[in-house]
Design a protein around this motif. Structure first.
Motif, mmCIF file in Angstrom:
data_model
loop_
_atom_site.group_PDB
_atom_site.id
_atom_site.type_symbol
_atom_site.label_atom_id
_atom_site.label_comp_id
_atom_site.label_asym_id
_atom_site.label_seq_id
_atom_site.Cartn_x
_atom_site.Cartn_y
_atom_site.Cartn_z
ATOM 1 N N PRO A 1 38.292 6.108 90.192
ATOM 2 C CA PRO A 1 37.345 6.525 91.228
ATOM 3 C C PRO A 1 37.860 7.660 92.112
ATOM 4 O O PRO A 1 37.064 8.456 92.615
ATOM 5 C CB PRO A 1 37.090 5.259 92.032
ATOM 6 C CG PRO A 1 38.223 4.351 91.717
ATOM 7 C CD PRO A 1 38.685 4.710 90.338
ATOM 8 N N SER A 2 39.137 7.790 92.259
ATOM 9 C CA SER A 2 39.665 8.874 93.098
ATOM 10 C C SER A 2 39.458 10.241 92.451
ATOM 11 O O SER A 2 39.432 11.266 93.135
ATOM 12 C CB SER A 2 41.146 8.653 93.403
ATOM 13 O OG SER A 2 41.896 8.634 92.209
ATOM 14 N N THR A 3 39.283 10.267 91.138
ATOM 15 C CA THR A 3 39.036 11.531 90.443
ATOM 16 C C THR A 3 37.720 12.153 90.900
ATOM 17 O O THR A 3 37.638 13.352 91.161
ATOM 18 C CB THR A 3 39.016 11.322 88.924
ATOM 19 O OG1 THR A 3 40.263 10.772 88.526
ATOM 20 C CG2 THR A 3 38.765 12.619 88.189
ATOM 21 N N GLY A 4 36.693 11.355 91.005
ATOM 22 C CA GLY A 4 35.402 11.852 91.471
ATOM 23 C C GLY A 4 35.489 12.416 92.877
ATOM 24 O O GLY A 4 34.936 13.492 93.167
ATOM 25 N N ARG A 5 36.189 11.735 93.739
ATOM 26 C CA ARG A 5 36.368 12.228 95.118
ATOM 27 C C ARG A 5 37.144 13.538 95.110
ATOM 28 O O ARG A 5 36.835 14.454 95.880
ATOM 29 C CB ARG A 5 37.067 11.174 95.965
ATOM 30 C CG ARG A 5 36.179 9.963 96.246
ATOM 31 C CD ARG A 5 36.779 9.023 97.261
ATOM 32 N NE ARG A 5 37.959 8.327 96.793
ATOM 33 C CZ ARG A 5 37.955 7.169 96.137
ATOM 34 N NH1 ARG A 5 36.810 6.576 95.866
ATOM 35 N NH2 ARG A 5 39.076 6.593 95.753
ATOM 36 N N ALA A 6 38.120 13.662 94.236
ATOM 37 C CA ALA A 6 38.896 14.900 94.146
ATOM 38 C C ALA A 6 38.026 16.062 93.660
ATOM 39 O O ALA A 6 38.149 17.186 94.160
ATOM 40 C CB ALA A 6 40.093 14.707 93.218
ATOM 41 N N VAL A 7 37.144 15.805 92.704
ATOM 42 C CA VAL A 7 36.245 16.850 92.202
ATOM 43 C C VAL A 7 35.351 17.349 93.336
ATOM 44 O O VAL A 7 35.170 18.554 93.516
ATOM 45 C CB VAL A 7 35.398 16.342 91.018
ATOM 46 C CG1 VAL A 7 34.287 17.316 90.677
ATOM 47 C CG2 VAL A 7 36.276 16.096 89.808
ATOM 48 N N VAL A 8 34.812 16.435 94.118
ATOM 49 C CA VAL A 8 33.967 16.817 95.256
ATOM 50 C C VAL A 8 34.765 17.671 96.238
ATOM 51 O O VAL A 8 34.285 18.707 96.711
ATOM 52 C CB VAL A 8 33.384 15.570 95.949
ATOM 53 C CG1 VAL A 8 32.719 15.943 97.266
ATOM 54 C CG2 VAL A 8 32.398 14.879 95.029
#
Length: 81
Positions: A16-23
């Motif tokens: 889930p932290s990957t999605g936040r990083a992309v944003v």
């Protein structure tokens, strides 16, 4: 640019932290991030396992929900093909 960020079920569940990083990256580049509420699976799993007719409505829905954005970005290589 208005960027549709497509976070896959795999990324959302396992990383889930990957999605936040992309944003974070997209916003730091000065773009507007969008998450269409009607966005869902685009049907790759269905297609790859032989359920091709069942995948068509999912592909069409994904296309409709992303059509008004300048680009679609996803952190998942398998769902970006």
């Amino acid at each position: 640019m208005r960027i549709d960020v497509f976070i896959t079920c795999f990324d959302d569940t396992v990383f889930p932290s990957t999605g936040r990083a992309v944003v974070t990256v997209v916003e730091r580049l000065g773009h507007t991030v969008a998450f269409p509420t009607e966005q869902a699976c685009r049907g790759q799993t269905h297609f790859n396992t032989g359920y091709r007719p069942e995948a068509v409505p999912l592909v069409e829905r994904f296309s409709r929900t992303s059509a008004h954005h300048d680009a679609v970005v996803t952190p998942s290589a398998s769902c970006a093909v």
